[in-house]
Scaffold this motif. Structure first.
Motif: not given
Length: 721
Positions: A65-86
């Motif tokens: 949202d306006q004040f919160w961000r998620g940190v994600v692992l975004a590998p260069p290959t594959g379709d799966t991302f991982v939300l690490l923290r908010v």
């Protein structure tokens, strides 16, 4: 199509997120499932941004949202991302900039480490180690041993710079989780073989192919103990609304190995300190067993108190969606089960349960009738710890009874009079239409032994507080065959003085017993402070009373502030401080229902409820909480005795009234001149009671008293604020 998975680190912080932020997480997850990869990277609402000068270009942020961000692992290959923290915007950016991802060449799992901080502090620790007279912390372990346990080159360098446990504690939160556990176990005294068995082996994947350290898609699949692949919005919504549901997704490999083992050849046991997930493992075991029941088979899920029954019922509802399957599980206390067995017997006669405060006076009456000159307290304990514990039914059996563990001497010539008094006590109860709870268990076991078992499986939670008479009932409730009994317990939480040797009762778990050492509930700071209350005290094992249990290797991966420990000059001042503390937690975003207040006595609990309500803070005693969970109860501070807090957990806990008069409570402790061994046992039970109350806390713990503090606190060397 792209997919957003979830790291266990996100779920660890989930209770702190407010509902609008959780809704933002759900919206982001749905967007990942709806857009193509190209659309994801271009979407201005999501803003899947890379970070300049980041340690790892695969670590990105997304807008929640306006004040919160998620940190994600975004590998260069594959379709799966991982939300690490908010996290709040600036904290999310700062955290993401420091992290680095990798794939472990032993376990094949994805790892995240705080590479920036590790790079910054490691050289300084190496310089300190060069001049330190202390030996290196891991000097006795070869590089080959550490590498075989999954320690990579970066972590190996950092491990070799450490000289003591305090330094490891600094590094631990920064290291990859599995490698951190390996080092913590070794530092605690575990052998390479034990660490391999507990941490590495359960995580290994059956594959002969070399590890591709660039294949994150496969590695994410191999990290199911820490990365959840949620497939339906209803499932994610359930997890976000009820954090307990996260346990449906995450089990540490060592836990999953225990819970979902195909079959055990006989009784099986899982032990571990508070917060290690024993109850969760027991619930998952029930789920596993439900999938293999035959027509007519049923499961008994049992525990010690009604409050725990309610918690187990709620947990099973979260874990097993099918109501028809849940109907095949009877959930009750052992005493409740015993009462039902007796009530269902032909020609059953309803007898009133004898309340504990009646028992001693009735023993005094029986002693007066027979002329026994000893104390009523002695008789009550002799009946509980010798007669009922050994299933004695005659004078001959009593004269031959083993009284080891009883510190009060009894000459052979005195036993006939004691037995006569026992018979008078039981006869008087029967004449008055009464029966003790343990007598009910004895009768229920007799009925089942004659009638035959009622269940295919029995799963026992909080097993450490069950009496031998209760164990005989459970043994009679299920036929002796594979997967008959599954037992979860912790001797360090034994608060009802029911020492038992399962082996002596024919319940043999040798070769089928697993110890869990990782705490998933409390921060390491709360854990370290609480365990100091028990350090050096001998704790008998469940399976064999002749052997002691240990907290060796018991650790938490969570970190936070240490407990707030404070004294007050009066009870009124202490209650005022309680109100201020609860308000501070509420102001920090903690829900009232996530706060627990515990005390030794009901009268102290009543005063706490009254003071909180007077201050405009909703509060309710656990005794008044219904079997379900009404909205009013969920939004109120829970207040209860230390006994009633057993098996529960809260984000924040205040333990009040920890005075020298309350802990140890004189009336709960046998005087040493009456029975020195029982005195030691009772004192340990009182210590365990305080330990249990303190380890209910996840994020914050406050401990207070008025007047003089408990000797348990002073002996543990606590400091006040």
């Amino acid at each position: 199509m792209p997919h957003l998975a979830f790291d266990i680190g996100f779920f660890a912080e989930l209770p702190k997120l407010q509902p609008p932020v959780r809704k933002g997480v759900l919206d982001a997850w749905e967007k990942f499932g709806r857009l193509t990869l190209d659309q994801l990277f271009k979407d201005q609402g999501l803003k899947l941004e890379s970070l300049t000068k980041a340690k790892d270009k695969q670590i990105r942020t997304i807008r929640i949202d306006q004040f919160w961000r998620g940190v994600v692992l975004a590998p260069p290959t594959g379709d799966t991302f991982v939300l690490l923290r908010v996290l709040p915007h600036d904290k999310a950016i700062d955290w993401a900039m420091k992290q680095k991802s990798s794939i472990n060449e032993v376990t094949r799992a994805v790892e995240i480490r705080d590479a920036a901080t590790l790079d910054e502090i490691t050289p300084a620790y190496e310089r300190v180690a060069e001049s330190s007279p202390k030996p290196r912390l891991f000097a006795k372990f070869s590089d080959g041993d550490l590498t075989a346990l999954g320690i990579d080159a970066e972590t190996l360098r950092q491990a070799r710079s450490l000289v003591d446990q305090e330094q490891l504690d600094v590094f631990a939160p920064l290291l990859p989780q599995d490698q951190r556990e390996v080092l913590q176990y070794l530092a605690a005294g575990c052998t390479v073989e034990e660490v391999w068995q507990d941490i590495v082996a359960p995580a290994l994947q059956a594959s002969t192919q070399p590890v591709d350290t660039r294949d994150y898609e496969t590695a994410i699949q191999h990290t199911r103990a820490r990365i959840a692949l949620v497939t339906a919005p209803e499932e994610l919504r359930d997890i976000l609304e009820k954090p307990f549901a996260a346990w449906r997704v995450f089990l540490h490999p060592s836990q999953r190995k225990v819970a979902y083992r195909g079959s055990y050849s006989g009784p099986a046991q899982v032990t571990g300190g508070p917060g290690t997930g024993k109850t969760v493992v027991a619930l998952h075991r029930v789920k596993h067993l439900l999938g293999h029941l035959r027509d007519g088979d049923r499961i008994l899920l049992t525990t010690y108190t009604n409050a725990l029954v309610n918690a187990l019922r709620s947990g099973l509802e979260s874990l097993v969606d099918d109501p028809e399957l849940r109907e095949r599980v009877d959930i009750s206390t052992v005493d409740g089960f015993a009462s039902r067995v007796v009530a269902e017997a032909p020609d059953a006669v309803a007898l009133r349960p004898l309340m504990s405060n009646e028992e001693v006076s009735r023993w005094g009456k029986a002693a007066k009738a027979t002329g026994f000159s000893g104390s009523a307290h002695f008789l009550a304990q002799e009946y509980r710890h010798v007669v009922l514990a050994q299933g004695i039914t005659s004078l001959a059996e009593y004269e031959a009874a083993d009284r080891r563990g009883r510190g009060s001497r009894l000459a052979a010539g005195e036993r006939p009079l004691v037995w006569e008094t026992v018979e008078r006590f039981t006869a008087d109860l029967a004449a008055d239409g009464c029966r003790t709870w343990l007598q009910t268990c004895v009768e229920a076991a007799r009925l089942l032994e004659a009638k035959g078992p009622q269940y295919r499986h029995v799963v026992v939670d909080e097993a450490q507080d069950l009496h031998p008479a209760q164990w005989r009932l459970l043994r009679a409730a299920v036929p002796a065959r594979p997967d008959d009994l599954f037992i979860a317990g912790d001797p360090h939480q034994r608060i009802y003085d029911s020492k038992v040797s399962l082996k002596s009762l024919g319940i043999k778990v040798a070769g089928r017993s697993v110890k869990l050492r990782k705490n998933y509930r409390s921060t390491q700071e709360i854990l370290r402070w609480s365990t100091a209350l028990l350090i050096g005290r001998p704790i008998a094992q469940l399976e064999d009373e002749g052997r002691n249990e240990t907290l060796l290797g018991y650790r938490s991966a969570l970190h936070g502030d240490g407990p707030v420990v404070r004294g007050a000059t009066s009870e009124e001042e202490e209650l005022d401080a309680l109100v201020a503390q609860v308000r501070a937690w509420r102001d920090a975003g903690v829900g009232a229902g996530e706060i627990g207040v515990s005390a030794r006595f009901n009268k102290t609990c009543a005063k706490a409820v009254a003071r909180l309500k007077d201050a405009g803070i909703p509060a309710v005693t656990l005794r008044n909480v219904s079997g379900g969970s009404s909205t009013a109860e969920e939004t109120a501070v829970r207040v209860g005795t230390m006994h009633s807090f057993k098996g529960l957990e809260f984000r924040c806990v205040a333990v009040i009234g920890v005075t020298e008069e309350a802990l140890p409570f004189a009336k709960a402790v046998t005087p040493p001149e009456v029975d020195p061994k029982q005195h030691e046992t009772d004192m340990l039970s009182e210590r365990c009671l305080l330990f249990v109350a303190c380890t209910r806390a996840r994020d914050s713990l406050s401990v207070s008293w008025s007047g003089e503090p408990s000797t348990f606190l002073t002996e543990a060397g606590v400091t006040t604020v």
